[in-house]
Design an enzyme around this catalytic site. Sequence first.
Site, PDB file in Angstrom:
ATOM      1  CG  HIS A 206      42.667  54.288  50.818  1.00  0.00           C
ATOM      2  ND1 HIS A 206      42.557  53.370  49.797  1.00  0.00           N
ATOM      3  CD2 HIS A 206      42.356  55.497  50.292  1.00  0.00           C
ATOM      4  CE1 HIS A 206      42.215  54.009  48.675  1.00  0.00           C
ATOM      5  NE2 HIS A 206      42.080  55.282  48.950  1.00  0.00           N
ATOM      6  CG  LEU A 225      25.816  45.397  38.985  1.00  0.00           C
ATOM      7  CD1 LEU A 225      27.243  45.348  39.574  1.00  0.00           C
ATOM      8  CD2 LEU A 225      25.750  46.470  37.890  1.00  0.00           C
ATOM      9  CB  ALA A 228      20.883  44.940  35.042  1.00  0.00           C
ATOM     10  CB  VAL A 230      26.238  43.348  34.582  1.00  0.00           C
ATOM     11  CG1 VAL A 230      27.749  43.440  34.800  1.00  0.00           C
ATOM     12  CG2 VAL A 230      25.669  44.720  34.252  1.00  0.00           C
ATOM     13  N   PRO A 233      30.937  37.558  37.914  1.00  0.00           N
ATOM     14  CG  PRO A 233      33.116  37.961  38.672  1.00  0.00           C
ATOM     15  CD  PRO A 233      31.960  38.617  37.964  1.00  0.00           C
ATOM     16  NE  ARG A 234      30.524  29.982  39.810  1.00  0.00           N
ATOM     17  CZ  ARG A 234      30.732  28.682  39.649  1.00  0.00           C
ATOM     18  NH1 ARG A 234      29.824  27.813  40.087  1.00  0.00           N
ATOM     19  NH2 ARG A 234      31.844  28.249  39.069  1.00  0.00           N
ATOM     20  CB  SER A 235      34.398  34.212  43.928  1.00  0.00           C
ATOM     21  OG  SER A 235      35.241  33.444  43.074  1.00  0.00           O
TER      22      SER A 235
END
Length: 547
Positions: A206, A225, A228, A230, A233-235
């Site tokens: 929106h 990320l 660094a 973090v 996840p892959r998806s």
Amino acid sequence: MDHVLRYQDTPGVKMIVVLGEIGGTEEYKICEGIKEGRITKPVVCWCIGTCATLFSSEVQFGHAGACAHQTSETAVAKNMALHEAGVYVPRSFDELGDVIRTVYDDLVASGVIVPAQEVPPPTVPMDYSWARELGLIRKPASFMTSICDERGQELIYAGMPITEIGGTEEYKICEGIKEGRITKPVVCWCIGTCATLFSSEVQFGHAGACAHQTSETAVAKNMALHEAGVYVPRSFDELGDVIRTVYDDLVASGVIVPAQEVPPPTVPMDYSWARELGLIRKPASFMTSICDERGQELIYAGMPITEVFKEEMGLGGVLGLLWFQRRLPRYACQFIEMCLMVTADHGPAVSGAHNTIVCARAGKDLVSSLTSGLLTIGDRFGGALDAAAKQFSKAFDSGMLPMEFVNKMKKDGKLIMGIGHRVKSINNPDMRVQILKDFVKQHFPATQLLDYALDVEKITTSKKPNLILNVDGLIGVAFVDLLRTCGGFTRDEADEFVEIGALNGIFVLGRSMGFIGHYLDQKRLKQGLYRHPWDDISYVLPEHMSM
């Protein structure tokens, strides 16, 4: 009783306080529980409603209408039973707090209760909107600010921001990790990786998020990320698995000690659904016990309307159902109908009929004209039924002789209601009275109050021939005999109907027929506006005085 047993089994509860009330027998279960050894903790109890003993008739208490239908249900009886069973019962409600304090002090003295150190009440936080307006707080500005603010929170073991395509806020997280400002594990996923599938710039959500350069794409930020340190996840589908992996690692290393799982509280059923299922009901705005129109057919005091016609109960029987919630004997129904007949009208000169006629001729509608006539009914006109019933009943029940009753009323300067007539006398009897008296004598089981009133009439007519027992007086005393001797009412119930004005209702209902007749008569005769003639008015103005 179920609540008392639950507190008996609760380790932290050392004393049980119960407030009972008049009516029912639930408190006796507490006595049984103590005698059977199921209740061993001290119990303090007080049953409300001891003042009911001050009233001669049954009294209902509170919004629920609690009352005692037998002696064992009175508050006094239950308080005595509780005391005998070993419950701490105060002498009055005012002493309840003192008794609770005494029991508490005894438990402290015996070591059962160890008083906890008093903790000062918490300071009530300032309202968020007001504190923000004063500049005392501010809303967190970014993910980075939120993560850094959580560094000192002992109960936060990992951060998990979910970001989106566009902007460079995620790179600040990378810098914070490299600079050592962020040391806790961070799980992050930047939404919008599908933007690479489109050849042109795409806006998401929106807010219309989009990447204006390569470094703002979700793919670029996720890679930064990950580099660094973090957990990325892959998806998006694997986000939950990554969070679980990080959590398990923290548990295995002892950073997180899992708390015991507490079952979630049962979510109460929705009010509308519970009401539709019939499990609960909305508190009633008012109560009724005479009529129910909700079913297949109309019900009068528990009797279907088809049965009313099948039994040929008549108007008197219907009145008995709606007014007294009783199926009255046949002679009682006939007597009621006779009373309505003889009180239906008494000519146009009486105040009620006169008012109705004047209103009708002034062009008012039926209801207004009828109401005008009904409003004249009172002690001087038509409303003597209740007053006569009360006066004669009180004198008869107190054992006062008829002569003593007459002399007392004369001494007190009071009129005897139901005695006297402007036209009729002992030599010119009222046939309405004679008809009703003959019926009552022939059909009623007993006529003690009527006989008493007739003895009073002998005394009053010896003084003046028109001081007869009039139709109001006869209906009043005869109705009391009916209520007391027909077998359908207790003495208290019979007296209550007299007290609440049921007898005057007979006159109001009967005379309404006559008033409506006068209204229709004036309309049919097309009578014009009424104006009282001057020669029938005595003008008594003071003489003119000049100063």
